[in-house]
Design a protein around this motif. Structure first.
Motif, short mmCIF file in Angstrom:
data_model
loop_
_atom_site.label_atom_id
_atom_site.label_comp_id
_atom_site.label_asym_id
_atom_site.label_seq_id
_atom_site.Cartn_x
_atom_site.Cartn_y
_atom_site.Cartn_z
N UNK A 70 8.60 -32.79 7.35
CA UNK A 70 7.51 -32.51 6.43
C UNK A 70 6.52 -31.54 7.07
N UNK A 71 6.09 -30.58 6.28
CA UNK A 71 5.16 -29.57 6.79
C UNK A 71 3.77 -30.18 6.91
N UNK A 72 3.19 -30.09 8.12
CA UNK A 72 1.85 -30.62 8.39
C UNK A 72 0.89 -29.44 8.57
N UNK A 73 0.07 -29.20 7.55
CA UNK A 73 -0.83 -28.05 7.58
C UNK A 73 -1.86 -28.17 8.70
N UNK A 74 -2.43 -29.38 8.87
CA UNK A 74 -3.45 -29.56 9.90
C UNK A 74 -2.89 -29.31 11.29
N UNK A 75 -1.67 -29.81 11.55
CA UNK A 75 -1.04 -29.60 12.84
C UNK A 75 -0.68 -28.13 13.04
N UNK A 76 -0.25 -27.49 11.96
CA UNK A 76 0.09 -26.07 12.04
C UNK A 76 -1.13 -25.23 12.43
N UNK A 77 -2.30 -25.59 11.89
CA UNK A 77 -3.52 -24.83 12.18
C UNK A 77 -4.01 -25.11 13.59
N UNK A 78 -4.09 -26.39 13.97
CA UNK A 78 -4.66 -26.75 15.27
C UNK A 78 -3.77 -26.39 16.44
N UNK A 83 -6.40 -22.20 19.04
CA UNK A 83 -6.50 -22.45 20.48
C UNK A 83 -7.32 -21.40 21.19
N UNK A 84 -7.39 -20.19 20.63
CA UNK A 84 -8.22 -19.16 21.25
C UNK A 84 -9.70 -19.46 21.08
N UNK A 85 -10.05 -20.22 20.04
CA UNK A 85 -11.46 -20.56 19.80
C UNK A 85 -11.82 -21.93 20.36
N UNK A 86 -10.92 -22.92 20.23
CA UNK A 86 -11.18 -24.28 20.70
C UNK A 86 -10.12 -24.63 21.74
N UNK A 87 -10.54 -24.68 22.99
CA UNK A 87 -9.59 -24.88 24.08
C UNK A 87 -9.29 -26.35 24.34
N UNK A 88 -10.09 -27.24 23.76
CA UNK A 88 -9.87 -28.67 23.97
C UNK A 88 -9.98 -29.39 22.64
N UNK A 132 -9.81 -35.99 22.48
CA UNK A 132 -9.06 -36.79 23.45
C UNK A 132 -9.84 -38.06 23.75
N UNK A 133 -9.20 -38.96 24.47
CA UNK A 133 -9.84 -40.20 24.89
C UNK A 133 -10.25 -40.15 26.35
N UNK A 134 -10.05 -39.03 27.01
CA UNK A 134 -10.39 -38.89 28.41
C UNK A 134 -11.84 -38.42 28.55
N UNK A 135 -12.58 -39.04 29.46
CA UNK A 135 -13.96 -38.63 29.70
C UNK A 135 -14.04 -37.20 30.21
N UNK A 136 -13.06 -36.82 31.01
CA UNK A 136 -13.05 -35.46 31.55
C UNK A 136 -12.84 -34.44 30.45
N UNK A 137 -11.88 -34.70 29.56
CA UNK A 137 -11.62 -33.77 28.46
C UNK A 137 -12.76 -33.75 27.45
N UNK A 138 -13.43 -34.89 27.27
CA UNK A 138 -14.60 -34.90 26.40
C UNK A 138 -15.69 -34.00 26.97
N UNK A 139 -15.88 -34.08 28.27
CA UNK A 139 -16.87 -33.23 28.91
C UNK A 139 -16.50 -31.76 28.80
N UNK A 140 -15.22 -31.45 28.98
CA UNK A 140 -14.77 -30.06 28.87
C UNK A 140 -14.92 -29.56 27.44
N UNK A 141 -14.71 -30.43 26.45
CA UNK A 141 -14.87 -30.01 25.06
C UNK A 141 -16.30 -29.60 24.78
N UNK A 142 -17.24 -30.29 25.40
CA UNK A 142 -18.65 -29.95 25.22
C UNK A 142 -19.01 -28.69 25.99
N UNK A 143 -18.56 -28.59 27.22
CA UNK A 143 -18.96 -27.48 28.09
C UNK A 143 -18.34 -26.16 27.69
N UNK A 144 -17.20 -26.18 27.00
CA UNK A 144 -16.53 -24.93 26.65
C UNK A 144 -16.84 -24.47 25.23
#
Length: 266
Positions: free
Chosen positions: A9-17, A23-28, A31-43
């Motif tokens: 089945x075609x997943x439009x949301x997965x296709x976009x993300x 990925x060029x705009x949102x690098x993270x 996630x459930x990781x504290x490190x990745x949460x921090x990187x999502x904010x910092x980037x």
């Protein structure tokens, strides 16, 4: 005969993300990781102004009253409605009043003028409530004293935005209100020709601060409220003061993050 494999089945949301553009705009992602949460904010240019973690007690509505967030929301509303009003308003003596009347009676979505006017009142109220809350909860104490100063400057600029916008309708109420308000500038220390210290600013027999060279004259572009004052107030209201406000708001949000996030209850 074996059944043919089902087509995935075609997943439009997965296709976009998972695409290259996303990925060029949102690098993270989420996630459930504290490190990745921090990187999502910092980037992220918008998220990095805010702290990675916020105290649960400090985020309660009963503590913050959400006054700071409401002030920012009202400011965004004023920016959008103000830009729309600029398409129809002309800051000249001949057209200013007629344009205001036309905005109310003839222009589609003329409610934008009322939204802008009432939004200005709302921002004054929410900013004062925010300052009162910060003072009463002791959120101005170290290490947040610098951000308190930034907040006080933003409060003054908010009132100046309201003051400069008051003249733009160019009716009798606006003209006489600005006349009274600008007359107070004559008493500004060292800058007003009737203010304390003005008599000390002289070179020989030449008085540096006079009725034709003080802060009131610079504000009005003349000795009386006229075409020069209308144009100057328009530039101050639409360009100069909002630019300073946006810069200081960015610093204000950034300092909240650097000072450990929203302050908690005492």
């Amino acid at each position: 005969m074996a059944d043919a494999p089902k087509k995935p089945k075609f997943d439009l949301a997965k296709f976009i993300t998972e695409g290259q553009i996303w990925k060029s705009m949102f690098r993270h992602g989420y996630t459930t990781s504290d490190r990745d949460r921090s990187l999502s904010v910092l980037t992220n240019v918008f998220f990095h102004l805010h702290p990675v973690k916020v105290r649960k007690s400090g985020a309660r509505f009963g503590f913050t009253w959400c006054a700071g967030g409401l002030s920012f929301f009202v400011f965004l509303t004023l920016v959008v409605s103000g830009i729309l009003l600029m398409f129809y308003y002309r800051p000249t003596v001949e057209y200013a009043y007629n344009d205001i009347v036309a905005l109310r009676e003839h222009v589609p979505f003329g409610i934008m003028r009322e939204l802008h006017r009432w939004g200005a009142h709302a921002m004054i109220i929410t900013v004062w409530i925010h300052m009162f809350r910060v003072f009463m909860t002791g959120s101005y104490k170290p290490p947040r004293e610098f951000n308190w100063v930034i907040g006080v400057i933003l409060l003054v600029l908010t009132m100046l935005l309201s003051f400069t916008g008051y003249l733009l309708p160019w009716d009798q109420l606006a003209m006489w209100a600005i006349t009274v308000g600008s007359n107070m500038a004559r008493a500004t220390p060292f800058l007003g020709h009737e203010g304390p210290g003005a008599s000390l600013l002289s070179i020989g027999d030449i008085q540096l601060v006079t009725a034709g060279s003080d802060v009131r004259f610079a504000l009005l572009g003349g000795r009386f409220v006229g075409a020069g004052a209308l144009l100057r107030f328009y530039i101050l209201h639409c360009v100069a003061i909002p630019t300073v406000v946006v810069i200081l708001m960015a610093v204000h949000f950034w300092r909240i993050r650097k000072d450990g996030g929203i302050s908690g209850p005492l």
